[in-house]
Write an enzyme that holds these catalytic residues in place. Sequence first.
Site, short mmCIF file in Angstrom:
data_model
loop_
_atom_site.label_atom_id
_atom_site.label_comp_id
_atom_site.label_asym_id
_atom_site.label_seq_id
_atom_site.Cartn_x
_atom_site.Cartn_y
_atom_site.Cartn_z
N GLY A 181 4.43 -3.89 -3.87
CA GLY A 181 4.40 -4.51 -5.04
C GLY A 181 4.51 -3.31 -6.04
O GLY A 181 5.56 -2.88 -6.52
N ARG A 182 3.82 -2.47 -6.09
CA ARG A 182 3.60 -1.15 -6.97
C ARG A 182 4.89 -0.24 -6.50
O ARG A 182 5.52 0.32 -7.64
CB ARG A 182 2.43 -0.41 -6.64
CG ARG A 182 2.03 0.74 -7.58
CD ARG A 182 0.65 1.25 -7.29
NE ARG A 182 0.35 1.71 -6.02
CZ ARG A 182 0.01 3.03 -5.76
NH1 ARG A 182 -0.47 3.68 -6.77
NH2 ARG A 182 -0.42 3.26 -4.64
N ARG A 205 -5.20 0.56 -16.06
CA ARG A 205 -5.41 1.41 -14.77
C ARG A 205 -6.13 2.41 -15.12
O ARG A 205 -7.18 3.04 -14.32
CB ARG A 205 -4.03 1.76 -14.23
CG ARG A 205 -3.16 0.64 -13.78
CD ARG A 205 -1.83 1.01 -12.81
NE ARG A 205 -2.37 1.59 -11.79
CZ ARG A 205 -2.29 2.66 -11.16
NH1 ARG A 205 -1.79 3.74 -12.16
NH2 ARG A 205 -2.57 3.04 -9.99
N GLU A 212 5.44 -5.70 2.48
CA GLU A 212 4.90 -6.42 1.21
C GLU A 212 4.57 -5.71 -0.02
O GLU A 212 3.44 -5.63 -0.33
CB GLU A 212 3.84 -7.25 1.58
CG GLU A 212 3.46 -8.33 0.68
CD GLU A 212 2.15 -8.95 0.94
OE1 GLU A 212 2.43 -9.87 1.84
OE2 GLU A 212 1.12 -8.77 0.45
N CYS A 237 -12.04 -0.54 -30.04
CA CYS A 237 -13.40 -0.02 -30.49
C CYS A 237 -14.23 -0.10 -29.20
O CYS A 237 -15.05 -1.16 -28.91
CB CYS A 237 -13.91 -1.13 -31.29
SG CYS A 237 -15.59 -0.71 -32.24
N GLU A 238 -14.02 0.99 -28.38
CA GLU A 238 -14.44 1.12 -27.02
C GLU A 238 -14.29 2.54 -26.57
O GLU A 238 -13.21 3.16 -26.63
CB GLU A 238 -13.88 0.32 -25.96
CG GLU A 238 -14.53 -0.05 -24.77
CD GLU A 238 -15.71 -0.78 -24.81
OE1 GLU A 238 -16.60 -0.55 -23.88
OE2 GLU A 238 -15.47 -1.85 -25.55
N TYR A 241 1.14 -3.11 -12.48
CA TYR A 241 -0.27 -3.44 -13.01
C TYR A 241 -0.27 -2.81 -14.37
O TYR A 241 -1.42 -2.23 -14.81
CB TYR A 241 -1.42 -2.55 -12.14
CG TYR A 241 -1.19 -3.29 -10.62
CD1 TYR A 241 -1.60 -4.53 -10.19
CD2 TYR A 241 -0.41 -2.43 -9.60
CE1 TYR A 241 -1.58 -4.96 -9.18
CE2 TYR A 241 -0.33 -3.11 -8.18
CZ TYR A 241 -0.71 -4.17 -8.06
OH TYR A 241 -0.52 -4.68 -6.81
N TYR A 293 -9.49 2.56 -12.87
CA TYR A 293 -9.56 3.55 -11.61
C TYR A 293 -9.41 5.10 -11.79
O TYR A 293 -9.65 5.66 -11.07
CB TYR A 293 -8.16 3.09 -10.51
CG TYR A 293 -7.87 1.69 -10.57
CD1 TYR A 293 -8.83 0.83 -10.10
CD2 TYR A 293 -6.62 1.17 -10.95
CE1 TYR A 293 -8.42 -0.33 -9.79
CE2 TYR A 293 -6.27 -0.15 -10.75
CZ TYR A 293 -7.41 -1.06 -10.04
OH TYR A 293 -7.02 -2.32 -9.96
N GLY A 330 0.73 -1.23 0.14
CA GLY A 330 -0.06 0.14 -0.03
C GLY A 330 0.84 1.15 0.06
O GLY A 330 0.06 2.36 0.04
#
Length: 426
Positions: free
Chosen positions: A273-274, A310, A271, A343-344, A379, A314, A230
Amino acid sequence: MSDHATSSSRIRTEIAGTSVLKLVERFGTPTYVIDESTIVDRITDLGRFDVIRYAQKACSNLAILDLMRRQGVLVDAVSGGEVRRALAAGYKTGGDPPPITYTADIFDRDALDLVIQQNVHVNVGSPDMIDQLGQVAPGRNITFRINPGFGHGHSQKTNTGGQQSKHGIWYEQLDECLQRADRYGLGVSGLHMHIGSGTDLEHLAQVCGAMEKVVLQAGRTVTSISAGGGLPVPYKPDDSSVDLGRYFQLWDAVRKRLEDHCGHAIHVEIEPGRFLVAESGFLLAEIRAVKRMGSNLFYLVDAGFNNLARPILYGAYHPMSVVPSDGNARRPEYDVIVGGPLCESGDIFTQEEGGFVAKRRLPAAVVGDYLAIECAGAYGFVMSSNYNSRTMAAEVLVRDGTPYLIRSRQTFDDLVRGETIPPAAE
Protein backbone atom coordinates in the site's frame (compact mmCIF):
# COMPACT_ATOMS: atom_id res chain seq x y z
CA MET A 1 25.19 24.71 9.98
CA SER A 2 24.86 28.09 11.63
CA ASP A 3 21.56 29.89 12.03
CA HIS A 4 22.40 32.17 9.13
CA ALA A 5 23.73 29.62 6.65
CA THR A 6 22.03 29.83 3.27
CA SER A 7 20.81 26.80 1.31
CA SER A 8 18.30 26.00 -1.42
CA SER A 9 18.15 22.23 -0.64
CA ARG A 10 14.86 22.63 1.22
CA ILE A 11 13.27 24.92 -1.34
CA ARG A 12 10.73 23.48 -3.76
CA THR A 13 9.27 25.18 -6.80
CA GLU A 14 7.84 22.25 -8.81
CA ILE A 15 6.06 18.93 -8.41
CA ALA A 16 6.31 16.56 -11.37
CA GLY A 17 7.37 19.45 -13.59
CA THR A 18 4.41 21.60 -12.55
CA SER A 19 4.82 24.94 -10.77
CA VAL A 20 3.72 24.71 -7.15
CA LEU A 21 2.65 28.35 -7.19
CA LYS A 22 0.40 27.67 -10.15
CA LEU A 23 -1.03 24.62 -8.38
CA VAL A 24 -1.98 26.58 -5.26
CA GLU A 25 -3.28 29.49 -7.35
CA ARG A 26 -5.63 27.11 -9.17
CA PHE A 27 -6.58 24.66 -6.42
CA GLY A 28 -5.94 26.51 -3.15
CA THR A 29 -4.65 25.02 0.10
CA PRO A 30 -4.51 22.63 1.79
CA THR A 31 -4.28 20.36 -1.24
CA TYR A 32 -2.85 16.92 -1.83
CA VAL A 33 -0.86 16.65 -5.06
CA ILE A 34 -0.03 13.18 -6.40
CA ASP A 35 2.63 12.49 -9.03
CA GLU A 36 1.33 9.63 -11.16
CA SER A 37 4.74 8.77 -12.62
CA THR A 38 6.15 7.92 -9.18
CA ILE A 39 3.38 5.36 -8.63
CA VAL A 40 4.07 3.79 -12.02
CA ASP A 41 7.78 3.57 -11.13
CA ARG A 42 7.02 1.77 -7.86
CA ILE A 43 4.74 -0.68 -9.68
CA THR A 44 7.58 -1.40 -12.10
CA ASP A 45 9.92 -2.02 -9.16
CA LEU A 46 7.72 -4.95 -8.07
CA GLY A 47 7.36 -6.47 -11.52
CA ARG A 48 9.11 -9.72 -10.56
CA PHE A 49 6.16 -10.81 -8.43
CA ASP A 50 3.36 -12.76 -10.10
CA VAL A 51 0.66 -10.53 -8.62
CA ILE A 52 0.80 -7.02 -7.20
CA ARG A 53 -2.28 -6.44 -5.05
CA TYR A 54 -2.69 -2.84 -3.94
CA ALA A 55 -3.75 -2.28 -0.33
CA GLN A 56 -6.08 0.58 -1.19
CA LYS A 57 -6.48 1.69 2.42
CA ALA A 58 -3.26 3.69 1.82
CA CYS A 59 -4.90 5.97 -0.78
CA SER A 60 -8.30 4.99 -2.10
CA ASN A 61 -9.26 7.80 -4.47
CA LEU A 62 -11.05 6.39 -7.52
CA ALA A 63 -8.46 7.93 -9.85
CA ILE A 64 -5.67 6.07 -8.04
CA LEU A 65 -7.62 2.79 -8.17
CA ASP A 66 -8.26 3.32 -11.88
CA LEU A 67 -4.53 3.89 -12.42
CA MET A 68 -3.70 0.69 -10.55
CA ARG A 69 -6.21 -1.29 -12.60
CA ARG A 70 -4.86 0.04 -15.89
CA GLN A 71 -1.35 -0.90 -14.77
CA GLY A 72 -2.44 -4.50 -14.15
CA VAL A 73 -2.43 -4.20 -10.35
CA LEU A 74 -5.13 -6.09 -8.44
CA VAL A 75 -6.72 -4.67 -5.31
CA ASP A 76 -7.27 -5.48 -1.65
CA ALA A 77 -10.28 -4.16 0.25
CA VAL A 78 -10.66 -4.10 4.02
CA SER A 79 -14.28 -2.96 4.17
CA GLY A 80 -17.48 -3.06 2.20
CA GLY A 81 -16.87 0.55 1.23
CA GLU A 82 -13.49 -0.34 -0.26
CA VAL A 83 -15.09 -3.19 -2.22
CA ARG A 84 -17.56 -0.68 -3.64
CA ARG A 85 -14.70 1.69 -4.48
CA ALA A 86 -12.91 -1.06 -6.41
CA LEU A 87 -16.08 -1.85 -8.35
CA ALA A 88 -16.63 1.85 -9.08
CA ALA A 89 -13.07 2.06 -10.44
CA GLY A 90 -13.77 -0.74 -12.92
CA TYR A 91 -12.51 -3.83 -11.13
CA LYS A 92 -14.46 -7.03 -11.77
CA THR A 93 -15.07 -9.98 -9.45
CA GLY A 94 -14.33 -13.62 -10.11
CA GLY A 95 -11.24 -14.97 -11.80
CA ASP A 96 -7.93 -16.49 -10.76
CA PRO A 97 -6.28 -14.64 -9.17
CA PRO A 98 -9.32 -12.70 -7.93
CA PRO A 99 -9.20 -9.03 -8.97
CA ILE A 100 -10.68 -7.96 -5.61
CA THR A 101 -9.95 -9.59 -2.28
CA TYR A 102 -11.78 -8.69 0.93
CA THR A 103 -9.30 -8.92 3.81
CA ALA A 104 -10.56 -8.27 7.32
CA ASP A 105 -10.84 -9.66 10.83
CA ILE A 106 -14.63 -9.40 10.90
CA PHE A 107 -17.62 -9.26 8.62
CA ASP A 108 -19.94 -6.46 9.50
CA ARG A 109 -23.39 -7.41 8.23
CA ASP A 110 -23.28 -5.12 5.19
CA ALA A 111 -19.85 -6.40 4.14
CA LEU A 112 -20.94 -10.03 4.41
CA ASP A 113 -23.98 -9.35 2.23
CA LEU A 114 -21.83 -7.50 -0.31
CA VAL A 115 -19.12 -10.16 -0.73
CA ILE A 116 -21.82 -12.79 -1.20
CA GLN A 117 -23.80 -10.75 -3.74
CA GLN A 118 -20.72 -9.67 -5.69
CA ASN A 119 -18.83 -12.97 -5.39
CA VAL A 120 -15.80 -11.25 -3.86
CA HIS A 121 -12.95 -13.50 -2.72
CA VAL A 122 -12.48 -13.43 1.06
CA ASN A 123 -9.22 -13.53 2.98
CA VAL A 124 -10.44 -14.49 6.45
CA GLY A 125 -8.67 -13.11 9.51
CA SER A 126 -10.73 -14.72 12.29
CA PRO A 127 -12.14 -18.23 12.81
CA ASP A 128 -15.66 -16.83 13.22
CA MET A 129 -15.54 -15.46 9.68
CA ILE A 130 -15.24 -19.02 8.33
CA ASP A 131 -18.52 -20.02 9.98
CA GLN A 132 -20.29 -16.80 9.00
CA LEU A 133 -19.33 -17.17 5.34
CA GLY A 134 -19.75 -20.92 5.19
CA GLN A 135 -23.28 -20.82 6.55
CA VAL A 136 -24.50 -18.59 3.71
CA ALA A 137 -22.06 -19.34 0.87
CA PRO A 138 -20.72 -22.88 1.22
CA GLY A 139 -18.40 -24.29 -1.39
CA ARG A 140 -16.40 -21.17 -2.16
CA ASN A 141 -12.62 -20.84 -2.16
CA ILE A 142 -11.12 -18.65 0.55
CA THR A 143 -7.73 -17.48 1.77
CA PHE A 144 -6.47 -17.54 5.35
CA ARG A 145 -4.59 -14.59 6.80
CA ILE A 146 -2.23 -16.15 9.33
CA ASN A 147 -0.70 -14.38 12.31
CA PRO A 148 2.66 -16.18 12.54
CA GLY A 149 3.22 -15.28 16.20
CA PHE A 150 5.64 -12.42 15.57
CA GLY A 151 5.47 -8.95 14.08
CA HIS A 152 7.45 -5.82 13.37
CA GLY A 153 6.83 -2.25 12.22
CA HIS A 154 8.09 1.33 12.28
CA SER A 155 5.71 1.92 15.20
CA GLN A 156 4.01 -0.40 17.68
CA LYS A 157 0.74 0.84 16.18
CA THR A 158 1.72 -0.55 12.76
CA ASN A 159 2.85 -3.94 14.08
CA THR A 160 0.30 -6.45 12.76
CA GLY A 161 1.75 -9.73 14.05
CA GLY A 162 2.25 -11.38 17.42
CA GLN A 163 -0.10 -11.91 20.32
CA GLN A 164 -0.62 -8.16 20.92
CA SER A 165 -2.10 -7.81 17.43
CA LYS A 166 -5.77 -8.32 16.60
CA HIS A 167 -4.96 -9.33 13.03
CA GLY A 168 -5.14 -12.75 11.46
CA ILE A 169 -5.71 -16.35 12.50
CA TRP A 170 -3.31 -17.42 15.23
CA TYR A 171 -0.90 -19.90 13.68
CA GLU A 172 -1.63 -22.55 16.31
CA GLN A 173 -5.31 -22.53 15.29
CA LEU A 174 -4.65 -23.45 11.67
CA ASP A 175 -5.78 -27.07 11.97
CA GLU A 176 -8.99 -26.05 13.74
CA CYS A 177 -9.73 -23.50 11.01
CA LEU A 178 -9.06 -26.01 8.25
CA GLN A 179 -11.64 -28.29 9.90
CA ARG A 180 -14.13 -25.41 10.04
CA ALA A 181 -13.60 -24.77 6.33
CA ASP A 182 -14.10 -28.46 5.53
CA ARG A 183 -17.41 -28.38 7.40
CA TYR A 184 -18.79 -25.95 4.81
CA GLY A 185 -16.91 -27.21 1.78
CA LEU A 186 -14.78 -24.07 1.69
CA GLY A 187 -11.55 -24.63 -0.21
CA VAL A 188 -8.46 -22.97 1.22
CA SER A 189 -6.73 -21.85 -1.95
CA GLY A 190 -4.29 -19.36 -0.49
CA LEU A 191 -2.40 -18.20 2.57
CA HIS A 192 -1.43 -14.65 3.46
CA MET A 193 0.86 -13.08 6.06
CA HIS A 194 1.56 -9.47 6.94
CA ILE A 195 3.59 -8.64 10.07
CA GLY A 196 3.69 -4.84 9.93
CA SER A 197 4.49 -1.68 8.00
CA GLY A 198 8.06 -0.44 7.72
CA THR A 199 9.73 -3.78 8.26
CA ASP A 200 13.26 -4.50 7.08
CA LEU A 201 14.54 -7.37 4.95
CA GLU A 202 15.50 -9.48 7.95
CA HIS A 203 11.98 -9.38 9.36
CA LEU A 204 10.38 -9.78 5.96
CA ALA A 205 12.55 -12.86 5.40
CA GLN A 206 11.18 -14.40 8.60
CA VAL A 207 7.74 -14.40 6.99
CA CYS A 208 9.07 -16.64 4.21
CA GLY A 209 10.02 -19.37 6.66
CA ALA A 210 6.75 -19.07 8.56
CA MET A 211 4.76 -19.22 5.34
CA GLU A 212 6.51 -22.38 4.20
CA LYS A 213 5.60 -24.12 7.44
CA VAL A 214 1.92 -23.25 7.33
CA VAL A 215 1.54 -24.23 3.66
CA LEU A 216 3.03 -27.63 4.44
CA GLN A 217 0.52 -27.88 7.26
CA ALA A 218 -2.43 -26.62 5.21
CA GLY A 219 -2.03 -29.15 2.43
CA ARG A 220 -1.96 -29.31 -1.33
CA THR A 221 -5.02 -27.15 -2.08
CA VAL A 222 -2.97 -23.96 -1.81
CA THR A 223 -2.34 -22.26 -5.16
CA SER A 224 -1.27 -18.80 -3.96
CA ILE A 225 0.84 -17.35 -1.21
CA SER A 226 0.86 -13.66 -0.28
CA ALA A 227 3.88 -11.91 1.18
CA GLY A 228 1.64 -9.14 2.50
CA GLY A 229 2.95 -5.58 2.50
CA GLY A 230 5.17 -3.72 4.92
CA LEU A 231 7.87 -2.70 2.43
CA PRO A 232 9.76 0.28 3.89
CA VAL A 233 9.71 3.73 2.35
CA PRO A 234 12.68 6.11 2.74
CA TYR A 235 11.22 9.13 4.52
CA LYS A 236 14.51 10.40 5.99
CA PRO A 237 17.64 11.10 3.93
CA ASP A 238 19.56 8.27 5.62
CA ASP A 239 16.73 5.70 5.35
CA SER A 240 17.66 2.69 3.26
CA SER A 241 15.47 0.96 0.70
CA VAL A 242 14.76 -2.75 0.78
CA ASP A 243 16.64 -4.95 -1.70
CA LEU A 244 13.62 -5.95 -3.78
CA GLY A 245 15.65 -8.38 -5.90
CA ARG A 246 16.82 -10.24 -2.82
CA TYR A 247 13.33 -10.15 -1.32
CA PHE A 248 11.81 -11.71 -4.43
CA GLN A 249 14.54 -14.37 -4.50
CA LEU A 250 13.59 -15.42 -0.97
CA TRP A 251 9.93 -15.82 -1.94
CA ASP A 252 10.73 -17.48 -5.24
CA ALA A 253 12.82 -20.10 -3.43
CA VAL A 254 9.94 -20.79 -1.04
CA ARG A 255 7.52 -21.01 -3.97
CA LYS A 256 9.67 -23.56 -5.81
CA ARG A 257 9.96 -25.81 -2.77
CA LEU A 258 6.21 -25.63 -2.20
CA GLU A 259 5.47 -26.37 -5.85
CA ASP A 260 7.59 -29.52 -5.55
CA HIS A 261 5.62 -30.49 -2.44
CA CYS A 262 2.15 -29.62 -3.77
CA GLY A 263 2.69 -30.86 -7.32
CA HIS A 264 1.23 -27.78 -8.99
CA ALA A 265 2.05 -24.13 -9.74
CA ILE A 266 1.83 -21.58 -6.95
CA HIS A 267 1.76 -17.86 -7.60
CA VAL A 268 3.35 -15.32 -5.27
CA GLU A 269 1.44 -12.17 -4.43
CA ILE A 270 2.76 -9.03 -2.80
CA GLU A 271 0.35 -6.57 -1.18
CA PRO A 272 1.90 -3.11 -0.96
CA GLY A 273 0.00 0.00 0.00
CA ARG A 274 2.33 2.65 1.34
CA PHE A 275 5.22 1.48 -0.89
CA LEU A 276 3.29 2.25 -4.07
CA VAL A 277 1.93 5.68 -3.18
CA ALA A 278 3.81 7.32 -0.29
CA GLU A 279 6.56 8.98 -2.30
CA SER A 280 4.10 10.26 -4.91
CA GLY A 281 2.18 12.56 -2.57
CA PHE A 282 2.64 16.13 -1.35
CA LEU A 283 0.43 18.06 1.06
CA LEU A 284 0.58 21.75 0.15
CA ALA A 285 -0.26 24.29 2.84
CA GLU A 286 0.05 28.04 3.17
CA ILE A 287 2.15 29.52 5.97
CA ARG A 288 -0.26 31.78 7.85
CA ALA A 289 1.82 32.76 10.89
CA VAL A 290 5.51 32.93 11.79
CA LYS A 291 6.10 33.56 15.48
CA ARG A 292 8.54 33.06 18.33
CA MET A 293 7.58 31.39 21.58
CA GLY A 294 10.57 31.88 23.84
CA SER A 295 13.48 30.22 22.06
CA ASN A 296 11.24 28.39 19.57
CA LEU A 297 10.33 29.59 16.09
CA PHE A 298 6.98 28.34 14.79
CA TYR A 299 5.66 28.12 11.25
CA LEU A 300 1.87 27.71 11.46
CA VAL A 301 0.15 26.47 8.32
CA ASP A 302 -3.45 26.02 7.18
CA ALA A 303 -3.25 22.20 7.24
CA GLY A 304 -3.49 20.22 10.45
CA PHE A 305 -3.63 16.67 11.72
CA ASN A 306 -7.18 16.61 10.40
CA ASN A 307 -5.45 16.50 6.99
CA LEU A 308 -2.36 14.41 7.82
CA ALA A 309 -2.55 12.35 11.00
CA ARG A 310 0.64 10.26 10.73
CA PRO A 311 2.82 12.59 12.84
CA ILE A 312 0.38 12.73 15.76
CA LEU A 313 -0.48 9.02 15.50
CA TYR A 314 3.01 7.56 15.06
CA GLY A 315 5.47 10.43 15.44
CA ALA A 316 6.03 9.89 11.73
CA TYR A 317 8.69 11.92 9.95
CA HIS A 318 7.85 13.63 6.66
CA PRO A 319 10.34 15.59 4.56
CA MET A 320 9.37 19.25 4.22
CA SER A 321 10.30 22.11 1.95
CA VAL A 322 9.40 25.77 1.67
CA VAL A 323 7.83 27.15 -1.50
CA PRO A 324 8.77 30.84 -1.74
CA SER A 325 5.93 33.04 -2.95
CA ASP A 326 8.51 35.49 -4.36
CA GLY A 327 10.61 32.83 -6.09
CA ASN A 328 13.70 33.63 -3.97
CA ALA A 329 15.50 30.34 -3.29
CA ARG A 330 18.44 31.89 -1.41
CA ARG A 331 17.27 32.12 2.16
CA PRO A 332 18.89 31.54 5.54
CA GLU A 333 17.82 28.41 7.39
CA TYR A 334 16.55 28.06 10.94
CA ASP A 335 15.44 25.32 13.31
CA VAL A 336 11.66 25.58 13.36
CA ILE A 337 8.58 23.81 14.68
CA VAL A 338 5.81 23.32 12.13
CA GLY A 339 2.24 23.28 13.41
CA GLY A 340 -1.30 23.50 12.12
CA PRO A 341 -4.42 25.54 12.88
CA LEU A 342 -6.28 23.15 15.17
CA CYS A 343 -7.19 23.96 18.75
CA GLU A 344 -5.07 21.08 19.95
CA SER A 345 -1.52 21.16 21.34
CA GLY A 346 -0.71 17.97 19.47
CA ASP A 347 -1.31 19.63 16.09
CA ILE A 348 2.41 19.58 15.29
CA PHE A 349 3.89 18.09 12.13
CA THR A 350 7.43 18.01 13.54
CA GLN A 351 7.04 15.59 16.41
CA GLU A 352 8.45 12.23 17.41
CA GLU A 353 6.62 9.14 18.67
CA GLY A 354 5.26 9.80 22.13
CA GLY A 355 4.25 13.36 21.25
CA PHE A 356 7.67 14.95 21.78
CA VAL A 357 7.96 18.17 19.78
CA ALA A 358 10.96 18.29 17.45
CA LYS A 359 12.54 20.97 15.30
CA ARG A 360 13.23 20.91 11.59
CA ARG A 361 15.85 22.83 9.62
CA LEU A 362 13.94 24.91 7.08
CA PRO A 363 14.51 28.08 5.05
CA ALA A 364 13.29 31.39 6.40
CA ALA A 365 9.64 31.95 5.55
CA VAL A 366 7.03 34.67 5.74
CA VAL A 367 3.25 34.66 5.73
CA GLY A 368 2.12 33.88 2.21
CA ASP A 369 4.89 31.40 1.47
CA TYR A 370 3.89 27.75 1.17
CA LEU A 371 5.04 24.52 2.79
CA ALA A 372 5.22 21.18 0.99
CA ILE A 373 4.93 18.16 3.28
CA GLU A 374 6.44 15.38 1.21
CA CYS A 375 6.09 11.58 1.02
CA ALA A 376 2.47 12.16 2.03
CA GLY A 377 0.75 9.96 -0.54
CA ALA A 378 -0.03 7.13 1.90
CA TYR A 379 -2.35 7.39 4.89
CA GLY A 380 -2.92 11.06 4.21
CA PHE A 381 -6.33 12.01 2.90
CA VAL A 382 -7.75 8.58 3.79
CA MET A 383 -7.25 9.34 7.49
CA SER A 384 -8.68 12.86 7.26
CA SER A 385 -11.32 14.13 9.67
CA ASN A 386 -13.51 17.18 10.15
CA TYR A 387 -12.09 17.99 13.58
CA ASN A 388 -12.72 21.63 14.50
CA SER A 389 -15.29 21.62 11.66
CA ARG A 390 -12.53 22.03 9.14
CA THR A 391 -13.33 20.91 5.62
CA MET A 392 -11.26 18.26 3.87
CA ALA A 393 -8.56 19.07 1.35
CA ALA A 394 -8.71 18.80 -2.41
CA GLU A 395 -6.77 16.10 -4.26
CA VAL A 396 -4.93 16.67 -7.53
CA LEU A 397 -3.24 14.12 -9.81
CA VAL A 398 -0.40 15.26 -12.06
CA ARG A 399 -0.23 13.15 -15.22
CA ASP A 400 2.34 13.95 -17.91
CA GLY A 401 2.74 17.46 -16.54
CA THR A 402 -0.99 18.21 -16.49
CA PRO A 403 -2.81 18.56 -13.15
CA TYR A 404 -6.28 17.03 -12.80
CA LEU A 405 -8.63 17.67 -9.89
CA ILE A 406 -9.56 14.19 -8.64
CA ARG A 407 -11.41 15.30 -5.50
CA SER A 408 -13.10 18.64 -5.00
CA ARG A 409 -12.43 20.53 -1.80
CA GLN A 410 -15.14 19.81 0.74
CA THR A 411 -17.59 22.67 1.33
CA PHE A 412 -19.47 23.71 4.44
CA ASP A 413 -22.64 22.25 2.92
CA ASP A 414 -20.80 18.94 2.55
CA LEU A 415 -19.68 19.23 6.17
CA VAL A 416 -23.18 19.49 7.64
CA ARG A 417 -24.98 17.30 5.11
CA GLY A 418 -27.03 14.72 6.98
CA GLU A 419 -27.23 16.73 10.19
CA THR A 420 -30.66 17.79 11.46
CA ILE A 421 -32.01 19.87 14.31
CA PRO A 422 -35.04 18.24 15.95
CA PRO A 423 -38.18 20.29 16.66
CA ALA A 424 -38.02 22.40 19.80
CA ALA A 425 -39.73 20.93 22.85
CA GLU A 426 -43.24 22.26 23.51
